[in-house]
Design an enzyme around this catalytic site. Sequence first.
Site, PDB file in Angstrom:
ATOM      1  N   SER A   7      -6.897  -4.906   2.586  1.00 19.10           N
ATOM      2  CA  SER A   7      -7.115  -4.288   1.276  1.00 19.10           C
ATOM      3  C   SER A   7      -8.412  -4.763   0.621  1.00 19.10           C
ATOM      4  O   SER A   7      -8.789  -5.933   0.738  1.00 19.10           O
ATOM      5  CB  SER A   7      -5.944  -4.633   0.354  1.00 19.10           C
TER       6      SER A   7
ATOM      7  N   TYR B  55     -11.107   0.665  -2.094  1.00 20.45           N
ATOM      8  CA  TYR B  55     -10.966   1.260  -3.423  1.00 20.45           C
ATOM      9  C   TYR B  55     -12.381   1.438  -3.942  1.00 20.45           C
ATOM     10  O   TYR B  55     -13.118   0.447  -4.089  1.00 20.45           O
ATOM     11  CB  TYR B  55     -10.194   0.337  -4.368  1.00 20.45           C
TER      12      TYR B  55
ATOM     13  N   THR C 165      -8.459   4.841   0.006  1.00 24.26           N
ATOM     14  CA  THR C 165      -7.213   5.154  -0.708  1.00 24.26           C
ATOM     15  C   THR C 165      -7.537   5.981  -1.940  1.00 24.26           C
ATOM     16  O   THR C 165      -8.356   5.578  -2.777  1.00 24.26           O
ATOM     17  CB  THR C 165      -6.473   3.859  -1.107  1.00 24.26           C
TER      18      THR C 165
ATOM     19  N   LYS D 186      -6.273   7.834   2.714  1.00 24.35           N
ATOM     20  CA  LYS D 186      -4.876   7.426   2.509  1.00 24.35           C
ATOM     21  C   LYS D 186      -4.396   7.882   1.140  1.00 24.35           C
ATOM     22  O   LYS D 186      -5.086   7.646   0.134  1.00 24.35           O
ATOM     23  CB  LYS D 186      -4.767   5.897   2.583  1.00 24.35           C
TER      24      LYS D 186
ATOM     25  N   HIS E 254       2.137   5.880  -1.650  1.00 24.16           N
ATOM     26  CA  HIS E 254       1.804   4.539  -2.131  1.00 24.16           C
ATOM     27  C   HIS E 254       3.074   3.720  -2.391  1.00 24.16           C
ATOM     28  O   HIS E 254       3.169   2.971  -3.363  1.00 24.16           O
ATOM     29  CB  HIS E 254       0.946   4.618  -3.401  1.00 24.16           C
TER      30      HIS E 254
HETATM   31  C1  FMN Z   1       2.749  -5.089  -3.451  1.00 27.89           C
HETATM   32  C2  FMN Z   1       2.009  -3.897  -2.912  1.00 27.89           C
HETATM   33  C3  FMN Z   1       0.619  -3.916  -2.871  1.00 27.89           C
HETATM   34  C4  FMN Z   1      -0.069  -2.811  -2.360  1.00 27.89           C
HETATM   35  N1  FMN Z   1      -1.451  -2.847  -2.323  1.00 27.89           N
HETATM   36  C5  FMN Z   1      -2.118  -1.799  -1.797  1.00 27.89           C
HETATM   37  C6  FMN Z   1      -3.545  -1.832  -1.699  1.00 27.89           C
HETATM   38  O1  FMN Z   1      -4.179  -2.803  -2.071  1.00 27.89           O
HETATM   39  N2  FMN Z   1      -4.175  -0.752  -1.175  1.00 27.89           N
HETATM   40  C7  FMN Z   1      -3.496   0.360  -0.730  1.00 27.89           C
HETATM   41  O2  FMN Z   1      -4.112   1.324  -0.254  1.00 27.89           O
HETATM   42  N3  FMN Z   1      -2.139   0.407  -0.807  1.00 27.89           N
HETATM   43  C8  FMN Z   1      -1.450  -0.644  -1.312  1.00 27.89           C
HETATM   44  N4  FMN Z   1      -0.081  -0.593  -1.366  1.00 27.89           N
HETATM   45  C9  FMN Z   1       0.632   0.541  -0.750  1.00 27.89           C
HETATM   46  C10 FMN Z   1       0.893   0.236   0.731  1.00 27.89           C
HETATM   47  O3  FMN Z   1      -0.300   0.230   1.481  1.00 27.89           O
HETATM   48  C11 FMN Z   1       1.827   1.279   1.380  1.00 27.89           C
HETATM   49  O4  FMN Z   1       1.308   2.576   1.152  1.00 27.89           O
HETATM   50  C12 FMN Z   1       3.272   1.212   0.890  1.00 27.89           C
HETATM   51  O5  FMN Z   1       3.644  -0.105   0.542  1.00 27.89           O
HETATM   52  C13 FMN Z   1       4.180   1.737   2.010  1.00 27.89           C
HETATM   53  O6  FMN Z   1       5.488   1.733   1.634  1.00 27.89           O
HETATM   54  P1  FMN Z   1       6.566   0.584   2.066  1.00 27.89           P
HETATM   55  O7  FMN Z   1       6.266  -0.589   1.185  1.00 27.89           O
HETATM   56  O8  FMN Z   1       7.866   1.236   1.755  1.00 27.89           O
HETATM   57  O9  FMN Z   1       6.387   0.282   3.532  1.00 27.89           O
HETATM   58  C14 FMN Z   1       0.647  -1.676  -1.886  1.00 27.89           C
HETATM   59  C15 FMN Z   1       2.034  -1.682  -1.927  1.00 27.89           C
HETATM   60  C16 FMN Z   1       2.715  -2.768  -2.425  1.00 27.89           C
HETATM   61  C17 FMN Z   1       4.227  -2.737  -2.420  1.00 27.89           C
END
Ligand code: FMN
Length: 371
Positions: free
Chosen positions: A116, A149, A175, A242, A266
């Site tokens: 990330s 980002y 993203t 994404k 997300h």
């Molecule tokens: C705590 C947390 C932090 C996340 N940070 C990012 C991020 O920095 N960049 C991003 O593209 N998605 C981020 N996401 C989304 C995840 O990449 C992903 O799309 C999502 O968690 C998938 O679902 P799942 O948690 O049910 O596996 C984050 C999700 C969570 C729960």
Amino acid sequence: MTLPPHPGVPPGIATLADYETAAQAHLEPKVWRHIQEGAGTERSLAENRAAFARWGFLPRALADLRGGGTGLTLFGHRHAAPLLLAPMAYQRLAHPDGELAVVRAAAALETGMVVSTLASMTLEQVADAGREAAAALGKPSPPLWFQLYLQPDRQDSLALVRRAEASGYEAIVLTVDAAIKPAGITLPAGVEAANLMGMHRIRHTAVPGGGIVLGTPLADTAPRWEDLEWLRSETRLPLLVKGMLLGGDAAQAVGCGADGLIISNHGGRVLDGVPSALDMLGAVADATGARVPLLMDGGVRTGSDVVKALALGASAVLLGRPQMHALAVAGMAGVAHAIHLLRTELEATMAQLGCGTLDAISSERLWAFDG
Ligand SMILES: Cc1cc2nc3c(=O)[nH]c(=O)nc-3n(C[C@H](O)[C@H](O)[C@H](O)COP(=O)(O)O)c2cc1C
């Protein structure tokens, strides 16, 4: 099935759900809430799991499984299984080793990791740790992709891309679904956006205090299609987008030169009420043809979930929150063990379905419980 012992992993953990249950005791309540929560009423968060539960299986009898395997090639790199680690902000919230523990686990299990923009270690530190771990294990370096980002100043975004290129990242993941989202956690001391240090303008995505959005810099600097075109023109690395759910958007992104898409809501954390990525996969696959690989995330927790996503058109899936759960419980060993568990479940499901290879997985192997 008996699994090999994993040092550092507490006894009794045999599924990703076990990691989730165990993780709560290892995390500050506010960090636990931050990881687990979804936006609003959490309807979309719930849908991410419910969508998988609506599908069952139709196994072929007496299939020939000889010479089978789960390997695939994505953007020129061999992956051991159709599974990558999703980009997660601030992994040091879950464990002091943060992203370094995750990339070492990725190296041990030859699994791709998407790092990330909001990582709590720099992208260079993560890449170095991955290479060192792979070398120590005598394995190829794990495929690392950098999740971008976009920042308010294009020069800052470009600097991140150039650093990722210089550090050996093999793809950029833009993203696009989190430009404006509910307020996040106040970071504890020692956890920071390591990649963004020194930038004079950082894009904060949270709506401050529930205030107005439109007409403010928050909305005015939100990424647009022209930013995707610009980014495409600036890097030769494979570019994935994404956070799209609609076929029309997906086709437009491919038209802009995207090499792959990660269908995602997300983790149900941005706009409550959107459908799950799993439910949108078919329409996106129809709209984009077989022009680019489609990946998906949201709610993947078992090997059978992976099979369902592949049967509905995904080339691979990404794992989000379970990384944080396993990290909190047992650091690098936990994440490696979690990946191992998911892969053994995937193989068992494929074998029981009569699918020796990923190519053999199709919608003909699925049964819709609701008709
Ligand atoms: C705590 C947390 C932090 C996340 N940070 C990012 C991020 O920095 N960049 C991003 O593209 N998605 C981020 N996401 C989304 C995840 O990449 C992903 O799309 C999502 O968690 C998938 O679902 P799942 O948690 O049910 O596996 C984050 C999700 C969570 C729960």
